[in-house]
Design a protein around this motif. Structure first.
Motif, PDB file in Angstrom:
ATOM      1  N   LEU A  99      35.420 -18.644   9.387  1.00 55.72           N
ATOM      2  CA  LEU A  99      34.584 -17.971  10.383  1.00 55.72           C
ATOM      3  C   LEU A  99      33.638 -16.958   9.739  1.00 55.72           C
ATOM      4  CD1 LEU A  99      37.109 -17.311  13.309  1.00 55.72           C
ATOM      5  CD2 LEU A  99      35.319 -19.070  13.183  1.00 55.72           C
ATOM      6  N   LYS A 100      34.072 -16.355   8.645  1.00 53.10           N
ATOM      7  CA  LYS A 100      33.268 -15.327   7.978  1.00 53.10           C
ATOM      8  C   LYS A 100      32.341 -15.899   6.906  1.00 53.10           C
ATOM      9  CE  LYS A 100      36.520 -11.596   8.790  1.00 53.10           C
ATOM     10  NZ  LYS A 100      37.364 -10.562   8.202  1.00 53.10           N
ATOM     11  N   ALA A 101      32.361 -17.230   6.721  1.00 50.65           N
ATOM     12  CA  ALA A 101      31.499 -17.856   5.712  1.00 50.65           C
ATOM     13  C   ALA A 101      30.037 -17.543   6.005  1.00 50.65           C
ATOM     14  CB  ALA A 101      31.728 -19.360   5.692  1.00 50.65           C
ATOM     15  N   THR A 102      29.273 -17.353   4.952  1.00 48.35           N
ATOM     16  CA  THR A 102      27.872 -16.956   5.096  1.00 48.35           C
ATOM     17  C   THR A 102      27.056 -17.531   3.947  1.00 48.35           C
ATOM     18  OG1 THR A 102      26.387 -15.060   5.191  1.00 48.35           O
ATOM     19  CG2 THR A 102      28.368 -14.800   3.866  1.00 48.35           C
ATOM     20  N   THR A 103      25.766 -17.527   4.110  1.00 46.79           N
ATOM     21  CA  THR A 103      24.871 -17.939   3.027  1.00 46.79           C
ATOM     22  C   THR A 103      24.379 -16.723   2.233  1.00 46.79           C
ATOM     23  OG1 THR A 103      22.980 -17.867   4.530  1.00 46.79           O
ATOM     24  CG2 THR A 103      24.091 -20.009   4.248  1.00 46.79           C
ATOM     25  N   ASP A 104      24.889 -15.544   2.560  1.00 45.68           N
ATOM     26  CA  ASP A 104      24.531 -14.333   1.825  1.00 45.68           C
ATOM     27  C   ASP A 104      25.046 -14.419   0.388  1.00 45.68           C
ATOM     28  OD1 ASP A 104      23.435 -13.334   4.138  1.00 45.68           O
ATOM     29  OD2 ASP A 104      25.177 -12.092   4.655  1.00 45.68           O
ATOM     30  N   PRO A 105      24.490 -13.627  -0.519  1.00 48.15           N
ATOM     31  CA  PRO A 105      24.998 -13.618  -1.894  1.00 48.15           C
ATOM     32  C   PRO A 105      26.500 -13.296  -1.933  1.00 48.15           C
ATOM     33  CG  PRO A 105      22.935 -12.418  -1.762  1.00 48.15           C
ATOM     34  CD  PRO A 105      23.346 -12.734  -0.348  1.00 48.15           C
ATOM     35  N   VAL A 106      27.166 -13.853  -2.925  1.00 45.62           N
ATOM     36  CA  VAL A 106      28.604 -13.652  -3.094  1.00 45.62           C
ATOM     37  C   VAL A 106      28.889 -12.183  -3.389  1.00 45.62           C
ATOM     38  CG1 VAL A 106      30.585 -14.236  -4.570  1.00 45.62           C
ATOM     39  CG2 VAL A 106      28.908 -15.994  -3.965  1.00 45.62           C
ATOM     40  N   GLY A 116      37.547  -9.194 -11.918  1.00 46.73           N
ATOM     41  CA  GLY A 116      37.222  -9.700 -10.597  1.00 46.73           C
ATOM     42  C   GLY A 116      36.465 -11.002 -10.624  1.00 46.73           C
ATOM     43  N   VAL A 117      35.569 -11.152  -9.657  1.00 42.83           N
ATOM     44  CA  VAL A 117      34.768 -12.367  -9.507  1.00 42.83           C
ATOM     45  C   VAL A 117      33.313 -12.033  -9.797  1.00 42.83           C
ATOM     46  CG1 VAL A 117      34.447 -12.035  -7.009  1.00 42.83           C
ATOM     47  CG2 VAL A 117      34.263 -14.325  -7.966  1.00 42.83           C
ATOM     48  N   GLY A 118      32.620 -12.971 -10.430  1.00 43.58           N
ATOM     49  CA  GLY A 118      31.204 -12.783 -10.716  1.00 43.58           C
ATOM     50  C   GLY A 118      30.448 -14.075 -10.490  1.00 43.58           C
ATOM     51  N   SER A 119      29.162 -13.971 -10.256  1.00 39.35           N
ATOM     52  CA  SER A 119      28.351 -15.164 -10.044  1.00 39.35           C
ATOM     53  C   SER A 119      26.941 -14.933 -10.552  1.00 39.35           C
ATOM     54  CB  SER A 119      28.313 -15.534  -8.561  1.00 39.35           C
ATOM     55  OG  SER A 119      27.606 -14.554  -7.829  1.00 39.35           O
ATOM     56  N   ALA A 150      26.744 -20.497 -10.995  1.00 39.82           N
ATOM     57  CA  ALA A 150      28.113 -20.433 -11.492  1.00 39.82           C
ATOM     58  C   ALA A 150      28.843 -19.286 -10.815  1.00 39.82           C
ATOM     59  CB  ALA A 150      28.126 -20.235 -13.011  1.00 39.82           C
ATOM     60  N   LEU A 151      30.133 -19.465 -10.655  1.00 40.77           N
ATOM     61  CA  LEU A 151      30.998 -18.433 -10.109  1.00 40.77           C
ATOM     62  C   LEU A 151      32.296 -18.490 -10.897  1.00 40.77           C
ATOM     63  CD1 LEU A 151      31.533 -17.187  -6.659  1.00 40.77           C
ATOM     64  CD2 LEU A 151      33.537 -18.194  -7.725  1.00 40.77           C
ATOM     65  N   ALA A 152      32.837 -17.341 -11.265  1.00 40.56           N
ATOM     66  CA  ALA A 152      34.087 -17.312 -12.024  1.00 40.56           C
ATOM     67  C   ALA A 152      34.963 -16.157 -11.561  1.00 40.56           C
ATOM     68  CB  ALA A 152      33.810 -17.167 -13.519  1.00 40.56           C
TER      69      ALA A 152
END
Length: 195
Positions: free
Chosen positions: A24-31, A57-60, A73-75
């Protein structure tokens, strides 16, 4: 999924309701990067135990060429080793000591027996493109991306890590797989920086 139960509460596990809320919270905004989402419990530099590890953490990152080719890329970085600035060679996140960073590789070199670590470490990532990439090409892009990971995490691919890179393609445009693999090298080391 990374093993991150050493941070926070080990009794809180994802369930169907959480998955539904995530959709429900999915978006096309930047990660959202850093200690968020999958990166919430990620740490690096665990050779001296969790007390001396650094939060990661997470980066893209992504790049778009003039002909419409996009590679992103996302890691999530939850590695045993340290995160390195591949240009300067400096540790930017890793095992800590009284005098700054301990340097995981140097600590390992001074051990007479295997390090007292666990298999609860991994860097998990994805390279995505809008190019048409067949199975063999997808495997090659993932393999080339592992080279970038080895430039940014020291040591990488240890017996205590489960480093995995996936490749996704929407198949919208024609592009050279070699170019896709080379483009990911432009940003993968930077995205691994702990935030």
């Amino acid at each position: 999924m990374i093993f991150d139960l050493a941070i926070g509460r080990a009794d809180v596990r994802p369930d169907a309701a959480m998955a539904y809320q995530a959709c429900l919270k999915a978006t096309t905004d930047p990660v959202i990067e850093g200690s968020s989402g999958a990166g919430t419990g990620a740490t690096v530099g665990k050779i001296l135990g969790m007390r001396n590890a650094t939060k990661s953490g997470v980066g893209s990152a992504s790049v778009e060429l003039i002909d419409g080719l996009c590679v992103g890329a996302l890691a999530v970085v939850n590695a045993l080793g340290d995160v390195i600035d591949p240009h300067a060679g400096d540790i930017i996140a890793g095992a800590r000591s009284e005098n700054g960073f301990a340097d995981t590789l140097k600590v390992m070199q001074n051990l007479l027996k295997p390090s007292p670590t666990s298999t609860n470490n991994t860097v998990i990532g994805v390279v995505a493109t809008n190019a048409e990439v067949e199975q063999r090409g997808s495997q090659q892009v993932a393999q080339m991306t592992q080279d970038g990971l080895a430039r940014a995490v020291r040591p990488a691919h240890t017996m205590d890590d489960g480093d995995t890179i996936f490749t996704l393609s929407t198949g919208d445009i024609q592009a050279d797989v070699n170019l896709i693999g080379a483009l990911r090298r432009r940003f993968l080391p930077r995205q691994l920086c702990a935030r």
